[in-house]
Design a protein around this motif. Structure first.
Motif, PDB file in Angstrom:
ATOM      1  N   THR A 166       0.817  -1.207   0.000  1.00 20.83           N
ATOM      2  CA  THR A 166       0.000   0.000   0.000  1.00 20.83           C
ATOM      3  C   THR A 166       0.856   1.265   0.000  1.00 20.83           C
ATOM      4  OG1 THR A 166      -1.777  -1.110   1.192  1.00 20.83           O
ATOM      5  CG2 THR A 166      -1.763   1.291   1.268  1.00 20.83           C
ATOM      6  N   ALA A 184       0.105 -10.452   1.978  1.00 22.56           N
ATOM      7  CA  ALA A 184      -0.963  -9.643   2.571  1.00 22.56           C
ATOM      8  C   ALA A 184      -0.437  -8.682   3.627  1.00 22.56           C
ATOM      9  CB  ALA A 184      -2.039 -10.545   3.167  1.00 22.56           C
ATOM     10  N   TYR A 202       0.062  -4.884   2.964  1.00 23.13           N
ATOM     11  CA  TYR A 202      -1.110  -4.025   2.788  1.00 23.13           C
ATOM     12  C   TYR A 202      -1.725  -3.701   4.157  1.00 23.13           C
ATOM     13  CZ  TYR A 202      -0.551  -5.667  -1.974  1.00 23.13           C
ATOM     14  OH  TYR A 202      -0.039  -5.961  -3.206  1.00 23.13           O
ATOM     15  N   THR A 205      -3.706  -1.953   7.161  1.00 19.64           N
ATOM     16  CA  THR A 205      -4.986  -1.238   7.132  1.00 19.64           C
ATOM     17  C   THR A 205      -5.104  -0.202   8.246  1.00 19.64           C
ATOM     18  OG1 THR A 205      -6.053  -2.976   8.432  1.00 19.64           O
ATOM     19  CG2 THR A 205      -6.204  -3.150   6.030  1.00 19.64           C
ATOM     20  N   HIS A 251      -7.765  -3.218   2.537  1.00 23.32           N
ATOM     21  CA  HIS A 251      -6.516  -3.496   1.834  1.00 23.32           C
ATOM     22  C   HIS A 251      -6.558  -2.876   0.441  1.00 23.32           C
ATOM     23  CE1 HIS A 251      -6.723  -6.747   4.841  1.00 23.32           C
ATOM     24  NE2 HIS A 251      -5.428  -6.545   4.900  1.00 23.32           N
ATOM     25  N   CYS A 252      -5.498  -2.168   0.070  1.00 23.82           N
ATOM     26  CA  CYS A 252      -5.469  -1.559  -1.258  1.00 23.82           C
ATOM     27  C   CYS A 252      -4.029  -1.292  -1.680  1.00 23.82           C
ATOM     28  CB  CYS A 252      -6.282  -0.273  -1.291  1.00 23.82           C
ATOM     29  SG  CYS A 252      -5.727   0.975  -0.141  1.00 23.82           S
TER      30      CYS A 252
END
Length: 124
Positions: free
Chosen positions: A67, A90, A93, A95, A107-108
């Motif tokens: 991210t 994961a 990312y 949050t 998540h982005c």
């Protein structure tokens, strides 16, 4: 009518030509598709924003990131042959500090909240 529009176009072009350009490689990005370049890309975005805005330039290469958070007055510009590759991990990312979306998780790859685009170039 045309005089006002032309003045706005000339002013925007003038501002764009004066834009500061920040190369992510100058902040340590590698671009080999293997190294994690999230930190370097984010530091470039932060420096650009702190300098009053400009262009964050991604030259040709494969830059693996998690991210990144865009900020106001920062234009993210990818050169021909440049790719931002999303990490398959994961954990890349996070949050925290991101608003919860209406659906799913926060998540982005690229996040921007309450950021406004550059007046001369937009988000590009």
């Amino acid at each position: 009518m045309f005089g006002i529009d032309n003045q706005a176009i000339v002013a925007a072009a003038s501002k764009a030509s004066e834009a500061k350009v920040f190369n992510i490689k100058n902040f340590g990005a590698v671009g080999d598709g293997v190294a994690m370049d999230t930190k370097a890309v984010q530091e470039t975005i932060d420096a650009c924003h702190d300098a009053g805005g400009g262009v964050v330039w991604v030259p040709a290469g494969d830059f693996q990131i998690g991210t990144i958070i865009l900020k106001s007055d920062v234009t993210l510009s990818l050169d021909y042959g440049a790719s931002l590759l999303g990490s398959i991990n994961a954990a890349d990312y996070p949050t925290e500090n991101l608003s919860k979306p209406r659906e799913g998780a926060a998540h982005c790859l690229i996040y921007a909240e309450n950021a406004k685009p550059s007046p001369s170039k937009g988000w590009a």
